[in-house]
Each structure stands twice: as structure tokens, then as C-alpha cells.
Scaffold this motif. Structure first.
Motif, mmCIF file in Angstrom:
data_model
loop_
_atom_site.group_PDB
_atom_site.id
_atom_site.type_symbol
_atom_site.label_atom_id
_atom_site.label_comp_id
_atom_site.label_asym_id
_atom_site.label_seq_id
_atom_site.Cartn_x
_atom_site.Cartn_y
_atom_site.Cartn_z
ATOM 1 N N ASN A 200 22.041 -30.881 -24.981
ATOM 2 C CA ASN A 200 23.380 -30.851 -24.392
ATOM 3 C C ASN A 200 23.325 -30.745 -22.867
ATOM 4 O OD1 ASN A 200 25.707 -30.743 -26.513
ATOM 5 N ND2 ASN A 200 24.084 -29.480 -27.387
ATOM 6 N N TYR A 201 22.309 -30.057 -22.341
ATOM 7 C CA TYR A 201 22.140 -30.010 -20.893
ATOM 8 C C TYR A 201 21.822 -31.400 -20.353
ATOM 9 C CZ TYR A 201 19.989 -29.215 -16.342
ATOM 10 O OH TYR A 201 19.661 -29.282 -15.009
ATOM 11 N N LYS A 202 20.964 -32.142 -21.034
ATOM 12 C CA LYS A 202 20.616 -33.498 -20.606
ATOM 13 C C LYS A 202 21.810 -34.441 -20.706
ATOM 14 C CE LYS A 202 16.326 -33.258 -19.353
ATOM 15 N NZ LYS A 202 15.918 -33.629 -17.964
ATOM 16 N N ILE A 203 22.635 -34.246 -21.732
ATOM 17 C CA ILE A 203 23.862 -35.049 -21.860
ATOM 18 C C ILE A 203 24.780 -34.796 -20.675
ATOM 19 C CG2 ILE A 203 25.984 -35.299 -23.201
ATOM 20 C CD1 ILE A 203 24.293 -34.715 -25.715
ATOM 21 N N PHE A 204 24.963 -33.520 -20.350
ATOM 22 C CA PHE A 204 25.809 -33.146 -19.215
ATOM 23 C C PHE A 204 25.243 -33.704 -17.909
ATOM 24 C CE2 PHE A 204 26.347 -29.991 -15.765
ATOM 25 C CZ PHE A 204 27.697 -30.185 -15.510
ATOM 26 N N GLN A 205 23.930 -33.598 -17.728
ATOM 27 C CA GLN A 205 23.262 -34.086 -16.523
ATOM 28 C C GLN A 205 23.390 -35.597 -16.391
ATOM 29 O OE1 GLN A 205 18.874 -33.652 -16.299
ATOM 30 N NE2 GLN A 205 19.209 -32.431 -14.455
ATOM 31 N N SER A 206 23.255 -36.305 -17.500
ATOM 32 C CA SER A 206 23.345 -37.767 -17.473
ATOM 33 C C SER A 206 24.751 -38.240 -17.132
ATOM 34 C CB SER A 206 22.922 -38.327 -18.828
ATOM 35 O OG SER A 206 23.044 -39.731 -18.868
ATOM 36 N N THR A 207 25.769 -37.580 -17.686
ATOM 37 C CA THR A 207 27.149 -37.989 -17.410
ATOM 38 C C THR A 207 27.561 -37.667 -15.970
ATOM 39 O OG1 THR A 207 27.900 -35.871 -18.336
ATOM 40 C CG2 THR A 207 27.914 -37.777 -19.794
ATOM 41 N N GLU A 208 27.002 -36.597 -15.407
ATOM 42 C CA GLU A 208 27.332 -36.225 -14.033
ATOM 43 C C GLU A 208 26.864 -37.278 -13.037
ATOM 44 O OE1 GLU A 208 28.885 -33.230 -12.369
ATOM 45 O OE2 GLU A 208 29.817 -33.683 -14.295
ATOM 46 N N THR A 209 25.728 -37.904 -13.318
ATOM 47 C CA THR A 209 25.174 -38.909 -12.408
ATOM 48 C C THR A 209 25.617 -40.327 -12.758
ATOM 49 O OG1 THR A 209 23.170 -39.053 -13.774
ATOM 50 C CG2 THR A 209 23.149 -37.512 -11.913
ATOM 51 N N SER A 210 26.387 -40.465 -13.834
ATOM 52 C CA SER A 210 26.831 -41.789 -14.256
ATOM 53 C C SER A 210 27.969 -42.286 -13.375
ATOM 54 C CB SER A 210 27.278 -41.747 -15.720
ATOM 55 O OG SER A 210 27.816 -42.993 -16.112
ATOM 56 N N SER A 211 27.876 -43.558 -12.985
ATOM 57 C CA SER A 211 28.928 -44.163 -12.164
ATOM 58 C C SER A 211 29.945 -44.913 -13.009
ATOM 59 C CB SER A 211 28.305 -45.125 -11.144
ATOM 60 O OG SER A 211 27.542 -46.132 -11.807
ATOM 61 N N SER A 212 29.657 -45.088 -14.280
ATOM 62 C CA SER A 212 30.547 -45.843 -15.158
ATOM 63 C C SER A 212 31.603 -44.968 -15.834
ATOM 64 C CB SER A 212 29.735 -46.572 -16.233
ATOM 65 O OG SER A 212 29.008 -45.640 -17.011
ATOM 66 N N GLY A 214 34.607 -42.001 -15.651
ATOM 67 C CA GLY A 214 35.583 -41.391 -14.760
ATOM 68 C C GLY A 214 35.521 -39.875 -14.827
ATOM 69 N N LYS A 215 36.303 -39.228 -13.966
ATOM 70 C CA LYS A 215 36.298 -37.763 -13.916
ATOM 71 C C LYS A 215 36.763 -37.157 -15.243
ATOM 72 C CE LYS A 215 36.986 -37.176 -8.938
ATOM 73 N NZ LYS A 215 37.860 -36.604 -7.882
ATOM 74 N N ARG A 216 37.758 -37.772 -15.849
ATOM 75 C CA ARG A 216 38.285 -37.247 -17.109
ATOM 76 C C ARG A 216 37.239 -37.338 -18.222
ATOM 77 N NH1 ARG A 216 43.861 -39.317 -20.115
ATOM 78 N NH2 ARG A 216 43.771 -37.830 -21.851
ATOM 79 N N GLN A 217 36.529 -38.454 -18.283
ATOM 80 C CA GLN A 217 35.496 -38.623 -19.301
ATOM 81 C C GLN A 217 34.339 -37.652 -19.089
ATOM 82 O OE1 GLN A 217 35.122 -42.915 -18.535
ATOM 83 N NE2 GLN A 217 35.526 -43.253 -20.710
ATOM 84 N N LYS A 218 33.970 -37.460 -17.823
ATOM 85 C CA LYS A 218 32.889 -36.527 -17.500
ATOM 86 C C LYS A 218 33.278 -35.097 -17.883
ATOM 87 C CE LYS A 218 30.759 -39.112 -13.692
ATOM 88 N NZ LYS A 218 30.400 -39.097 -12.256
ATOM 89 N N ALA A 219 34.530 -34.743 -17.586
ATOM 90 C CA ALA A 219 34.995 -33.396 -17.923
ATOM 91 C C ALA A 219 35.001 -33.187 -19.435
ATOM 92 C CB ALA A 219 36.393 -33.182 -17.354
ATOM 93 N N LYS A 220 35.376 -34.226 -20.175
ATOM 94 C CA LYS A 220 35.415 -34.134 -21.625
ATOM 95 C C LYS A 220 34.016 -33.883 -22.190
ATOM 96 C CE LYS A 220 36.534 -36.805 -25.756
ATOM 97 N NZ LYS A 220 37.024 -38.106 -26.278
ATOM 98 N N VAL A 221 33.029 -34.635 -21.691
ATOM 99 C CA VAL A 221 31.648 -34.470 -22.136
ATOM 100 C C VAL A 221 31.131 -33.081 -21.767
ATOM 101 C CG1 VAL A 221 29.278 -35.292 -21.856
ATOM 102 C CG2 VAL A 221 31.147 -36.933 -22.027
ATOM 103 N N LYS A 222 31.466 -32.634 -20.557
ATOM 104 C CA LYS A 222 31.015 -31.329 -20.079
ATOM 105 C C LYS A 222 31.553 -30.200 -20.955
ATOM 106 C CE LYS A 222 31.627 -28.199 -16.157
ATOM 107 N NZ LYS A 222 32.213 -28.038 -14.794
ATOM 108 N N TYR A 223 32.861 -30.207 -21.207
ATOM 109 C CA TYR A 223 33.466 -29.121 -21.977
ATOM 110 C C TYR A 223 33.043 -29.160 -23.441
ATOM 111 C CZ TYR A 223 36.370 -28.285 -17.889
ATOM 112 O OH TYR A 223 36.798 -27.993 -16.619
ATOM 113 N N LEU A 224 32.822 -30.363 -23.977
ATOM 114 C CA LEU A 224 32.379 -30.471 -25.355
ATOM 115 C C LEU A 224 30.968 -29.911 -25.509
ATOM 116 C CD1 LEU A 224 32.878 -31.385 -28.228
ATOM 117 C CD2 LEU A 224 32.080 -33.669 -27.596
ATOM 118 N N ALA A 225 30.093 -30.238 -24.547
ATOM 119 C CA ALA A 225 28.720 -29.713 -24.580
ATOM 120 C C ALA A 225 28.717 -28.194 -24.459
ATOM 121 C CB ALA A 225 27.901 -30.335 -23.448
#
Length: 335
Positions: A200-212, A214-225
């Protein structure tokens, strides 16, 4: 293995009776329908070739199997921890309880690993993730846990005799159970916990550096993890820490562990409630957090409401027609 000859004095069962009964009742009332609905929704996703749905479907079935035993545990606690349903039922109920915990933990790991592979190795995993692989892994996992816990049927904890009325509450522990609990902590909790946190840490780390994303999608992945890790730790960490502490204490003080068991019993009962609450948490996290499943949920609710309105209209129409027929017959019978 040598068993402890010492029997602890009367345990403070009454102190935790209301807590356990209320907890079991709430978890059963909420968890059973939630997991039934989850099973149906994930079955729909399986038909749509969703790989992750295989693990969630297995998790829901596992939770339903355990939830079906909660009325028995509730009766047992309400009856002052006196099991009156025989040794076979006690052993089967205990077997389901132990298997449910570790099947749930390992399936949560499978879900996190699958999400990790899909997110971190999105391109590489496109031709690798298959439902057949997920089904095979789930089958092996279920089989391994079920076989590993078969010794439950030969342990004396489930035997109902004139000297033993409890069901899988050996107080104090014996050497066999102490070593078994240490193995459960290491293999069944510590290693899966490390895997869960890492993926889950790697998932969060990967989404944070992803350019594809958006902020809402990144926040969703972060809070779910974060929710996955938090609920895993809240539901399973306290229970397994108590197992570890009780086992170490027994191994160090085999002839004087009753005083410690008396002090820790109420705390242990509260932590057992937390592990039971996992049956409610899993459907909320892994099903309702999915966009596709939410869509299916709303569609099913819309269809249900539409069908309910049609049924209500038909009942009203039939009622009016019945009243008209009755009125006509009554008028015909008038002089």
C-alpha cells in the motif's frame, strides 16, 4: 506435548458479557446482509472478468461462514461461557473462527498485492493478471489454511466433559497452545502485515508521482490505502498482540500465569470484538470503494425501487378492483 495441570480460578466472564453480546449482535445484524450483498455484487464483477473481484468474493464467503457462527458464540457468552451444544459443534465453530481470521488476512494481502501489481506495474501486468490465476491462488490459500487448522479437532480445548464446559478458552495456556499462538502471530499476522504496509505504501508512492492521475484520483488512492492499513491494524493487531503476550508470559512463568490471565482477560475480550468487527469493515472498503461496484449498487437500488413501485401500484389496483367487485355483489344482493 505437556499440558498445564493448573486450572485458573473463576474468570471475570461477567465483566465482558454485555460487551461481547452487543458486539456479536451488531456485527451479525450489519455484517450478514452486507456480505450477502457484497457476494452478489462481486459475482457480477466476476462475470465481467474483474480479477480483483475473485479475492473479494472469496473474502465475502469467508466472512459469511464466520458470521453464521456468531449466534452460537452469543449464546455461549450469554450462558456464562458454558458450552451446551456438544464437542463436535464446539470444535467446528472454533475451526471456522480460526480459519476465518487467517483466510481474511491472507485474502487482504492478495487484494493489496493485486492492486500493487496493477498500479505500480500497470503496463507490465496487462497480460499477466488473469481470473484463472486469482482463482488458483484463492483455492490454494483456502486449502492451506483449512488443512493447517485441522489439529483444532484433536485439541482438548473443544472437548466437553464434566471438568470442562468452556469452548476454546484454555486458561492458563499449555505448551502446545503457547507455541501455536507464537506461530499464528508470526506467520498469520506479522508477515502479512509487512506485506500489506509495503504494497500500500508503494501504491501511494506510485500515484503521487503519476502525471496521468488528477488530484481527486490521487486522494482517493491515498485514503483507501490508509483505510486498508488502519482497519487491518485496528481489527487484527490488538488480538494478535494479546496472543503473543499471553504466550510469552506462559513460557516464562508456567506455574504462575493465572494472575496474569485474570488481569488481561477483559482486555482480551475487547480485542476479540475488534477482530470480529472486520466482518463489517471489509465490504465497506473493498466493494463500495470501487467505482464499478458503486455503479452496480445504484443500478440495483434503482431497479429495486422501480419494481417496488410497480408492485405497490399493482396491489393498489387489485385492491380497488376487489373493492369494486365486492360493492357490486353487495348492491346486487340488496332488496
Amino acid at each position: 506435548m505437556n499440558e498445564s495441570k493448573l486450572e485458573c480460578p473463576s474468570m471475570p466472564y461477567e465483566d465482558s458479557r454485555i460487551l461481547l453480546v452487543v458486539c456479536y449482535s451488531i456485527v451479525f445484524a450489519l455484517g450478514f446482509p452486507a456480505n450477502c450483498f457484497t457476494t452478489w455484487l462481486t459475482f457480477v464483477q466476476i462475470r465481467r472478468k474483474n480479477v480483483l473481484a475473485i479475492y473479494i468474493f472469496g473474502l465475502s464467503l469467508c466472512e459469511l461462514m464466520y458470521l453464521s457462527t456468531l449466534p452460537l458464540w452469543t449464546t455461549y457468552v450469554q450462558n456464562k461461557h458454558k458450552w451446551e451444544m456438544g464437542s463436535v459443534v464446539c470444535k467446528l465453530t472454533g475451526y471456522i473462527f480460526f480459519c476465518n481470521i487467517y483466510i481474511s488476512i491472507l485474502l487482504l494481502c492478495c487484494i493489496s498485492i493485486d492492486r500493487y501489481v496493477a498500479v505500480v506495474y500497470a503496463l507490465e501486468s496487462k497480460g499477466v493478471r488473469h481470473q484463472r490465476t486469482a482463482i488458483f491462488i484463492t483455492f490454494i490459500l483456502f486449502s492451506a489454511v483449512l488443512v493447517t487448522h485441522c489439529p483444532v479437532f484433536i485439541l482438548p480445548d473443544g472437548e466437553q466433559t464434566s471438568n470442562r464446559t468452556t469452548c476454546f478458552e484454555t486458561l492458563p495456556l499449555n505448551l502446545q497452545l503457547a507455541y501455536f499462538n507464537l506461530a499464528r502471530f508470526l506467520v498469520g499476522f506479522a508477515i502479512p502485515c509487512i506485506i500489506l504496509i509495503f504494497t500500500n505504501y508503494k501504491i501511494f508512492q506510485s500515484t503521487e508521482t503519476s502525471s496521468s492521475l488528477g488530484k481527486r484520483q490521487k486522494a482517493k488512492v491515498k485514503y483507501l490505502a490508509m483505510a486498508i492499513i488502519t482497519i487491518f491494524l485496528i481489527c487484527f493487531a490488538p488480538y494478535h498482540l494479546v496472543l503473543l503476550i499471553r504466550s510469552i508470559n506462559f513460557l516464562l512463568h508456567q506455574n504462575g500465569s493465572c494472575a496474569f490471565e485474570l488481569r488481561i482477560y477483559s482486555t482480551s475480550a475487547a480485542f476479540l470484538c475488534l477482530s470480529t468487527a472486520n466482518s463489517i469493515a471489509d465490504p465497506i472498503i473493498y466493494v463500495l470503494a470501487s467505482e464499478h461496484v458503486r455503479k452496480d449498487f445504484y443500478e440495483s437500488m434503482t431497479k429495486w425501487r422501480y419494481q417496488s413501485s410497480i408492485n405497490a401500484s399493482l396491489k393498489l389496483k387489485n385492491s380497488k378492483e376487489s373493492q369494486e367487485v365486492a360493492q357490486t355483489l353487495e348492491n346486487q344482493n340488496l332488496p
